[in-house]
Scaffold this active site. Sequence first.
Site, PDB file in Angstrom:
ATOM      1  N   GLY A  91      43.574  38.384  42.599  1.00  0.00           N
ATOM      2  CA  GLY A  91      43.264  38.596  41.178  1.00  0.00           C
ATOM      3  C   GLY A  91      43.248  40.072  40.848  1.00  0.00           C
ATOM      4  O   GLY A  91      43.255  40.923  41.734  1.00  0.00           O
ATOM      5  N   ARG A  94      41.390  45.663  39.808  1.00  0.00           N
ATOM      6  CA  ARG A  94      41.175  46.967  39.161  1.00  0.00           C
ATOM      7  C   ARG A  94      42.121  47.139  37.971  1.00  0.00           C
ATOM      8  O   ARG A  94      42.540  48.257  37.656  1.00  0.00           O
ATOM      9  CB  ARG A  94      41.378  48.108  40.151  1.00  0.00           C
ATOM     10  CG  ARG A  94      42.734  48.129  40.834  1.00  0.00           C
ATOM     11  CD  ARG A  94      42.944  49.486  41.445  1.00  0.00           C
ATOM     12  NE  ARG A  94      44.089  49.519  42.308  1.00  0.00           N
ATOM     13  CZ  ARG A  94      44.523  50.602  42.919  1.00  0.00           C
ATOM     14  NH1 ARG A  94      43.892  51.746  42.743  1.00  0.00           N
ATOM     15  NH2 ARG A  94      45.569  50.575  43.702  1.00  0.00           N
ATOM     16  N   ARG A 184      52.995  36.049  38.682  1.00  0.00           N
ATOM     17  CA  ARG A 184      53.431  36.316  40.055  1.00  0.00           C
ATOM     18  C   ARG A 184      53.632  35.008  40.800  1.00  0.00           C
ATOM     19  O   ARG A 184      53.070  33.974  40.402  1.00  0.00           O
ATOM     20  CB  ARG A 184      52.329  37.110  40.793  1.00  0.00           C
ATOM     21  CG  ARG A 184      51.885  38.360  40.075  1.00  0.00           C
ATOM     22  CD  ARG A 184      50.411  38.670  40.388  1.00  0.00           C
ATOM     23  NE  ARG A 184      49.915  39.761  39.537  1.00  0.00           N
ATOM     24  CZ  ARG A 184      49.898  41.035  39.901  1.00  0.00           C
ATOM     25  NH1 ARG A 184      50.287  41.378  41.111  1.00  0.00           N
ATOM     26  NH2 ARG A 184      49.467  41.958  39.069  1.00  0.00           N
ATOM     27  N   ASP A 253      51.783  37.993  46.008  1.00  0.00           N
ATOM     28  CA  ASP A 253      51.167  38.405  44.735  1.00  0.00           C
ATOM     29  C   ASP A 253      51.912  39.592  44.135  1.00  0.00           C
ATOM     30  O   ASP A 253      51.690  39.937  42.972  1.00  0.00           O
ATOM     31  CB  ASP A 253      49.691  38.767  44.939  1.00  0.00           C
ATOM     32  CG  ASP A 253      49.511  39.829  46.010  1.00  0.00           C
ATOM     33  OD1 ASP A 253      49.869  39.573  47.166  1.00  0.00           O
ATOM     34  OD2 ASP A 253      49.028  40.931  45.682  1.00  0.00           O
ATOM     35  N   ASN A 254      52.778  40.195  44.908  1.00  0.00           N
ATOM     36  CA  ASN A 254      53.551  41.330  44.395  1.00  0.00           C
ATOM     37  C   ASN A 254      54.991  40.937  44.095  1.00  0.00           C
ATOM     38  O   ASN A 254      55.879  41.792  44.059  1.00  0.00           O
ATOM     39  CB  ASN A 254      53.507  42.491  45.397  1.00  0.00           C
ATOM     40  CG  ASN A 254      52.107  43.074  45.518  1.00  0.00           C
ATOM     41  OD1 ASN A 254      51.289  42.925  44.608  1.00  0.00           O
ATOM     42  ND2 ASN A 254      51.821  43.721  46.624  1.00  0.00           N
TER      43      ASN A 254
HETATM   44  P1  AMP Z   1      47.760  45.538  45.973  1.00  0.00           P
HETATM   45  O1  AMP Z   1      47.774  45.964  47.404  1.00  0.00           O
HETATM   46  O2  AMP Z   1      47.830  46.648  45.006  1.00  0.00           O
HETATM   47  O3  AMP Z   1      48.733  44.449  45.689  1.00  0.00           O
HETATM   48  O4  AMP Z   1      46.309  44.915  45.731  1.00  0.00           O
HETATM   49  C1  AMP Z   1      45.858  43.770  46.395  1.00  0.00           C
HETATM   50  C2  AMP Z   1      44.576  43.300  45.776  1.00  0.00           C
HETATM   51  O5  AMP Z   1      43.553  44.273  45.931  1.00  0.00           O
HETATM   52  C3  AMP Z   1      44.661  43.009  44.284  1.00  0.00           C
HETATM   53  O6  AMP Z   1      43.850  41.907  44.050  1.00  0.00           O
HETATM   54  C4  AMP Z   1      44.103  44.271  43.687  1.00  0.00           C
HETATM   55  O7  AMP Z   1      43.568  44.048  42.399  1.00  0.00           O
HETATM   56  C5  AMP Z   1      42.985  44.621  44.669  1.00  0.00           C
HETATM   57  N1  AMP Z   1      42.618  46.045  44.668  1.00  0.00           N
HETATM   58  C6  AMP Z   1      43.366  47.102  45.080  1.00  0.00           C
HETATM   59  N2  AMP Z   1      42.676  48.248  44.946  1.00  0.00           N
HETATM   60  C7  AMP Z   1      41.461  47.931  44.419  1.00  0.00           C
HETATM   61  C8  AMP Z   1      40.285  48.672  44.035  1.00  0.00           C
HETATM   62  N3  AMP Z   1      40.215  49.990  44.170  1.00  0.00           N
HETATM   63  N4  AMP Z   1      39.252  47.972  43.521  1.00  0.00           N
HETATM   64  C9  AMP Z   1      39.298  46.640  43.386  1.00  0.00           C
HETATM   65  N5  AMP Z   1      40.351  45.898  43.724  1.00  0.00           N
HETATM   66  C10 AMP Z   1      41.421  46.513  44.240  1.00  0.00           C
HETATM   67 MG    MG Z   2      49.347  43.721  44.001  1.00  0.00          MG
END
Ligand code: AMP
Ligand code: MG
Length: 487
Positions: A91, A94, A184, A253-254
């Site tokens: 989800g 941020r 996604r 998710d990406n």
């Molecule tokens: P990502 O690696 O960017 O695809 O992020 C994977 C998951 O981690 C997603 O659910 C993001 O919303 C969450 N996420 C990444 N960085 C943060 C953060 N600093 N605070 C809260 N959630 C995060």
């Molecule tokens: Mg992501």
Amino acid sequence: MTEKEDNFGFRFDNSYMDLPQMFYTEIAANKVTAPAIVIFNRTLADRLDLDANELKEQGAAILAGHEMPSGAAQIAQAYAGHQFGHFNMLGDGRALLIGEHITKDGERYDIQLKGSGRTPYSRGGDGRAALGPMLREFIISEAMHALSIPTTRSLAIAATGDVIYREKALDGAVLTRIAASHLRVGTFQYAAQFGERSDVKALADYAIDRHYPEIRKADNPYIALLETVLEKQAALIAKWQSVGFIHGVMNTDNMTISGETIDYGPCAFMDTYNTSTVFSSIDTQGRYAYGNQPAIASWNLTRFAESLLPIIHENEEEAVRLAQGILEKFPSVYKAHYYSEMREKLGLLYPGDQDEQLINELLQLMEYNDADYTNTFRSLAEGERPNNKLFQSEQFKQWEKAWFERIEQQDMTKEETLQVMKSVNPAVIPRNHLVEQAIEEFVAGKPSMFAEMLQVLSNPYDTNEQLSKYTQPPTDEEPPFVSYCGT
Ligand code: AMP
Ligand code: MG
């Protein structure tokens, strides 16, 4: 004031909120200490029919999430996903969707603030983003757009004036991301895992209406959805491969349903051609290595298909059979896209029997001779043969002879062929060592290199002697580039 002046040109219609409640949570963005715009994408603001001047001059509080334009929503989207092969509930941890903006031509774009604070999906995270990684997303996503690769885009970065903590204290920032949508593969996995069949159906119908209304009337719209997303993703990954882009974290998710590149974390462009190239510090197994990207796309699409099974057919066996029939097309669909991209890079305007061999031989020679991927193709296009291992090798000269013979079969002069090649082989890509330098300088209060680089990357096919520093690969003395998740 007219409504336009009052609202920076935002025209919201938040259709995502018509989905079942399980798909999102309403939550307010953080208030911030000192909102200030540090990068603003005027071209994109104009393209979206926003009031660029007004937004740039008066919009800092909005672009930092401190205030909301009228008509905005504030929702965190729920999704799940396989991260490095492991299923997790994720989800927007941020990010907040502040609405779907409708342009004057009726196009619909998600406006999302990234780094806007904690949400119910934040898990252990602080919900924030640091300026450096947001600059990285900004410059690479905009470079991808200029390379005609479908991608989410970056409208602005606003500093928050708040300090955030990673290994050290850093300046906080919010990036405004523009996307065809944020649907996604992981959104479908979430619906299938935690919802009812009716939730999967609602999501699939929504995705079809939003992105592919032409398949609404198909005999089986959900099979058509699978096939269409497969086609979009095959086309996208072929484009990544053709420019040497490594996403770095191709978790489900990406991967978008729209076919746009999303989530610029540990991504990077390859310098020296090598299919096993990985930049991400945590990808120790090379799961998301350059050469693996097509296979991973196929793996992710299989997860997408699994999520759709209950709505593909009421009989599970039949649903699997139907989905299988689509999934097995991936290798040939991908291959067609890939060789079409690569043929173009060599100036081959129609398919020939020997083309695949010609392309693969060149790539093998590049790998064997540690050739720079981008510069090799650009040199071929410029008709230049710099003094390097590849171009001096006997094997290359033989290859070149075969290539010239192939080109001569075409109804075009060599000059015309090279012209075509120059229009598809970029002179500049966002090279890691230069991106890092530009970001470091920006964060230290010297924004000029970053601004210049953005400018150069917006015209990647131009040759400009003065800007030749942006075409230089890293030297051997430079440490290998490593990128990090969780920034
Ligand atoms: P990502 O690696 O960017 O695809 O992020 C994977 C998951 O981690 C997603 O659910 C993001 O919303 C969450 N996420 C990444 N960085 C943060 C953060 N600093 N605070 C809260 N959630 C995060
Ligand atoms: Mg992501």
